[in-house]
Scaffold this motif. Structure first.
Motif, PDB file in Angstrom:
ATOM      1  N   ASP A 319       0.826  -1.207   0.000  1.00  0.00           N
ATOM      2  CA  ASP A 319       0.000   0.000   0.000  1.00  0.00           C
ATOM      3  C   ASP A 319       0.856   1.251   0.000  1.00  0.00           C
ATOM      4  O   ASP A 319       0.342   2.365   0.110  1.00  0.00           O
ATOM      5  N   LEU A 320       2.183   1.058  -0.123  1.00  0.00           N
ATOM      6  CA  LEU A 320       3.089   2.189   0.052  1.00  0.00           C
ATOM      7  C   LEU A 320       4.416   1.873  -0.624  1.00  0.00           C
ATOM      8  O   LEU A 320       4.827   0.702  -0.717  1.00  0.00           O
ATOM      9  N   ASP A 321       5.081   2.912  -1.102  1.00  0.00           N
ATOM     10  CA  ASP A 321       6.438   2.787  -1.609  1.00  0.00           C
ATOM     11  C   ASP A 321       7.304   2.142  -0.515  1.00  0.00           C
ATOM     12  O   ASP A 321       7.269   2.557   0.645  1.00  0.00           O
ATOM     13  N   TYR A 322       8.094   1.120  -0.878  1.00  0.00           N
ATOM     14  CA  TYR A 322       8.928   0.420   0.100  1.00  0.00           C
ATOM     15  C   TYR A 322       9.804   1.373   0.898  1.00  0.00           C
ATOM     16  O   TYR A 322      10.132   1.116   2.055  1.00  0.00           O
ATOM     17  N   ARG A 323      10.215   2.470   0.281  1.00  0.00           N
ATOM     18  CA  ARG A 323      11.117   3.408   0.942  1.00  0.00           C
ATOM     19  C   ARG A 323      10.445   4.153   2.088  1.00  0.00           C
ATOM     20  O   ARG A 323      11.132   4.775   2.908  1.00  0.00           O
ATOM     21  N   LEU A 324       9.110   4.089   2.158  1.00  0.00           N
ATOM     22  CA  LEU A 324       8.377   4.891   3.124  1.00  0.00           C
ATOM     23  C   LEU A 324       7.888   4.122   4.347  1.00  0.00           C
ATOM     24  O   LEU A 324       7.323   4.710   5.259  1.00  0.00           O
ATOM     25  N   HIS A 325       8.105   2.812   4.393  1.00  0.00           N
ATOM     26  CA  HIS A 325       7.608   2.033   5.521  1.00  0.00           C
ATOM     27  C   HIS A 325       8.290   2.435   6.835  1.00  0.00           C
ATOM     28  O   HIS A 325       7.638   2.531   7.881  1.00  0.00           O
ATOM     29  N   ASN A 326       9.595   2.652   6.798  1.00  0.00           N
ATOM     30  CA  ASN A 326      10.289   3.069   8.015  1.00  0.00           C
ATOM     31  C   ASN A 326       9.747   4.384   8.544  1.00  0.00           C
ATOM     32  O   ASN A 326       9.468   4.534   9.736  1.00  0.00           O
ATOM     33  N   VAL A 327       9.585   5.350   7.643  1.00  0.00           N
ATOM     34  CA  VAL A 327       9.200   6.680   8.104  1.00  0.00           C
ATOM     35  C   VAL A 327       7.741   6.702   8.572  1.00  0.00           C
ATOM     36  O   VAL A 327       7.393   7.435   9.511  1.00  0.00           O
ATOM     37  N   ARG A 328       6.889   5.887   7.953  1.00  0.00           N
ATOM     38  CA  ARG A 328       5.523   5.804   8.469  1.00  0.00           C
ATOM     39  C   ARG A 328       5.530   5.163   9.850  1.00  0.00           C
ATOM     40  O   ARG A 328       4.750   5.534  10.733  1.00  0.00           O
ATOM     41  N   GLY A 329       6.441   4.191  10.047  1.00  0.00           N
ATOM     42  CA  GLY A 329       6.580   3.590  11.364  1.00  0.00           C
ATOM     43  C   GLY A 329       7.093   4.576  12.398  1.00  0.00           C
ATOM     44  O   GLY A 329       6.675   4.550  13.565  1.00  0.00           O
ATOM     45  N   TYR A 330       7.994   5.478  11.987  1.00  0.00           N
ATOM     46  CA  TYR A 330       8.481   6.509  12.909  1.00  0.00           C
ATOM     47  C   TYR A 330       7.320   7.390  13.370  1.00  0.00           C
ATOM     48  O   TYR A 330       7.208   7.728  14.554  1.00  0.00           O
ATOM     49  N   TYR A 331       6.487   7.776  12.408  1.00  0.00           N
ATOM     50  CA  TYR A 331       5.346   8.623  12.763  1.00  0.00           C
ATOM     51  C   TYR A 331       4.418   7.889  13.731  1.00  0.00           C
ATOM     52  O   TYR A 331       3.968   8.466  14.726  1.00  0.00           O
ATOM     53  N   LYS A 332       4.127   6.634  13.454  1.00  0.00           N
ATOM     54  CA  LYS A 332       3.257   5.859  14.344  1.00  0.00           C
ATOM     55  C   LYS A 332       3.873   5.724  15.732  1.00  0.00           C
ATOM     56  O   LYS A 332       3.170   5.786  16.753  1.00  0.00           O
ATOM     57  N   PHE A 333       5.207   5.549  15.784  1.00  0.00           N
ATOM     58  CA  PHE A 333       5.886   5.472  17.073  1.00  0.00           C
ATOM     59  C   PHE A 333       5.765   6.797  17.811  1.00  0.00           C
ATOM     60  O   PHE A 333       5.624   6.837  19.039  1.00  0.00           O
ATOM     61  N   GLY A 334       5.816   7.908  17.060  1.00  0.00           N
ATOM     62  CA  GLY A 334       5.613   9.216  17.669  1.00  0.00           C
ATOM     63  C   GLY A 334       4.230   9.333  18.286  1.00  0.00           C
ATOM     64  O   GLY A 334       4.069   9.853  19.399  1.00  0.00           O
ATOM     65  N   LEU A 335       3.214   8.834  17.585  1.00  0.00           N
ATOM     66  CA  LEU A 335       1.863   8.825  18.142  1.00  0.00           C
ATOM     67  C   LEU A 335       1.803   7.973  19.406  1.00  0.00           C
ATOM     68  O   LEU A 335       1.206   8.369  20.415  1.00  0.00           O
ATOM     69  N   TYR A 336       2.423   6.803  19.339  1.00  0.00           N
ATOM     70  CA  TYR A 336       2.440   5.889  20.490  1.00  0.00           C
ATOM     71  C   TYR A 336       3.107   6.552  21.695  1.00  0.00           C
ATOM     72  O   TYR A 336       2.660   6.419  22.835  1.00  0.00           O
ATOM     73  N   THR A 337       4.180   7.308  21.438  1.00  0.00           N
ATOM     74  CA  THR A 337       4.971   7.910  22.508  1.00  0.00           C
ATOM     75  C   THR A 337       4.322   9.161  23.085  1.00  0.00           C
ATOM     76  O   THR A 337       4.264   9.341  24.312  1.00  0.00           O
ATOM     77  N   TRP A 338       3.809  10.027  22.224  1.00  0.00           N
ATOM     78  CA  TRP A 338       3.383  11.347  22.677  1.00  0.00           C
ATOM     79  C   TRP A 338       1.868  11.582  22.649  1.00  0.00           C
ATOM     80  O   TRP A 338       1.383  12.460  23.368  1.00  0.00           O
ATOM     81  N   ALA A 339       1.145  10.850  21.825  1.00  0.00           N
ATOM     82  CA  ALA A 339      -0.277  11.149  21.658  1.00  0.00           C
ATOM     83  C   ALA A 339      -1.207  10.144  22.347  1.00  0.00           C
ATOM     84  O   ALA A 339      -2.394  10.345  22.383  1.00  0.00           O
ATOM     85  N   ASN A 340      -0.631   9.057  22.870  1.00  0.00           N
ATOM     86  CA  ASN A 340      -1.462   8.024  23.491  1.00  0.00           C
ATOM     87  C   ASN A 340      -0.971   7.729  24.904  1.00  0.00           C
ATOM     88  O   ASN A 340      -0.243   6.762  25.147  1.00  0.00           O
ATOM     89  N   PRO A 341      -1.352   8.553  25.876  1.00  0.00           N
ATOM     90  CA  PRO A 341      -0.899   8.329  27.252  1.00  0.00           C
ATOM     91  C   PRO A 341      -1.374   6.995  27.822  1.00  0.00           C
ATOM     92  O   PRO A 341      -0.707   6.401  28.654  1.00  0.00           O
ATOM     93  N   LYS A 342      -2.536   6.511  27.364  1.00  0.00           N
ATOM     94  CA  LYS A 342      -3.033   5.213  27.816  1.00  0.00           C
ATOM     95  C   LYS A 342      -2.810   4.213  26.700  1.00  0.00           C
ATOM     96  O   LYS A 342      -3.664   3.953  25.861  1.00  0.00           O
ATOM     97  N   LYS A 343      -1.597   3.665  26.642  1.00  0.00           N
ATOM     98  CA  LYS A 343      -1.226   2.742  25.581  1.00  0.00           C
ATOM     99  C   LYS A 343      -1.866   1.391  25.811  1.00  0.00           C
ATOM    100  O   LYS A 343      -1.842   0.880  26.916  1.00  0.00           O
ATOM    101  N   LYS A 344      -2.368   0.832  24.729  1.00  0.00           N
ATOM    102  CA  LYS A 344      -3.032  -0.466  24.822  1.00  0.00           C
ATOM    103  C   LYS A 344      -2.192  -1.520  24.148  1.00  0.00           C
ATOM    104  O   LYS A 344      -1.490  -1.245  23.220  1.00  0.00           O
TER     105      LYS A 344
END
Length: 344
Positions: A319-344
């Motif tokens: 669903d994405l250019d192979y080169r972009l999987h890492n950076v999309r994962g970085y963004y998701k990790f940012g959400l996990y770290t800073w935007a979701n205080p109650k991590k599930k």
């Protein structure tokens, strides 16, 4: 909060980034800007989209494809020390100039480094990025806009972890894929200069199973360039071979050269080495459940590697250019770290 998180993958070949809505990708090249004698758009093409120009510390830079086309003195390096100290800031600010919509709000960044350089450079990279950056953004008409962007937090990850996070986390930063929380997954991230190997063991990083080699896709490009030089006598810069290798042909001084055979040979040779390194570094990790191959180079080498890798390969969702999987994962990790205080 989510709109103020950006993931950036500053690679030797390409710089990739996302703010969760838009993706940006450009060649990791910059050069001193020149003043255009003719500003008119001769063919009425849309030039503003690929016009990437910033002014930092009283020096104006063309960045990406614009630098390749217009700058006489271009900076492109495969040296890690020079890349972090001299190139990363310019490439990062160029990225922020495109993706930051609200400069009044502080930005949080997640960036990556090759595993082999992670410990040595992560603090230097974080310190360089985590500050208030004052610079100018210059559009295709030459108009200068003063910009101030504050980066309040920076997390630096080993590069291949981005692909793990992309598969593990949802688009809201919540853990969704139980397999990555319960299985032992090997990751091969083939970049431009380096290839990273790492293991996610039930979601935990494995130091023993991690390695960085210099067998990135640039090694194959160098081999192609050397063969081409033998044929035409011209030493062509590696970054100018991207499109030619993709098309399978290149024109040098009006003469066409077929690249299919030498490209296939170079890719097969590199794929064999990458597979051999994986099999060697994971000799003691015979209990790996599956292997993921990612990165722009991974997409190219995958067809040649499948028969040589010892283990089952997980196909990455296309669903994405192979080169972009890492950076999309970085963004998701940012959400996990800073935007979701109650991590599930």
């Amino acid at each position: 909060m989510a709109e103020h998180i950006i993931g950036i993958d500053i690679g030797f070949g390409f710089t990739k980034a996302t703010n969760g809505h838009d993706f940006l990708i450009f060649k990791s090249i910059f050069g001193e800007a020149v003043e255009f004698q003719i500003k008119e758009n001769l063919l009425h093409a849309n030039t503003d989209d690929d016009h990437l120009q910033i002014e930092v510390d009283n020096t104006s830079y063309f960045v990406g494809e614009l630098a390749e086309r217009q700058s006489s003195d271009r900076t492109f390096t495969l040296d890690q020390t020079q890349f972090v100290s001299s190139s990363s800031k310019i490439l990062a600010l160029a990225t922020l100039s495109k993706l930051v919509k609200d400069t009044a709000q502080p930005i949080k960044l997640v960036v990556g480094l090759p595993i082999g350089h992670y410990r040595e450079y992560k603090d230097e990279l974080a310190k360089m990025l985590q500050t208030t950056h004052n610079f100018f953004v210059i559009n295709a008409d030459g108009e200068r806009k003063q910009t101030s962007i504050t980066v309040s937090d920076v997390r630096v990850l080993p590069q291949p972890i981005g692909t793990v996070m992309d598969s593990l986390l949802s688009t809201t930063g919540i853990a969704k894929n139980k397999r990555f929380a319960t299985d032992k997954i090997g990751i091969i991230d083939v970049g431009f200069r380096t290839t990273d190997y790492t293991i996610s063991d039930k979601g935990r990083y494995s130091e023993r199973g991690s390695l960085t080699t210099k067998n990135g896709i640039s090694r194959a490009f160098s081999q192609i360039g050397n063969k081409l030089k033998d044929a035409c006598g011209i030493n062509i810069e590696i970054y100018r071979l991207y499109d030619a290798v993709d098309k399978g042909t290149i024109k040098v001084r009006g003469k066409s050269y077929d690249l299919h055979k030498i490209t296939e040979h170079a890719f097969k040779q590199l794929a064999s080495q990458v597979a051999a390194d994986a099999n060697q570094v994971w000799t003691d990790d015979w209990d790996i459940d599956a292997i993921m191959i990612t990165g722009g180079g991974g997409a190219v080498l995958l067809p040649y590697m499948e028969a040589e890798i010892e283990g089952a390969i997980i196909p990455i969702k296309q669903d994405l250019d192979y080169r972009l999987h890492n950076v999309r994962g970085y963004y998701k990790f940012g959400l996990y770290t800073w935007a979701n205080p109650k991590k599930k």
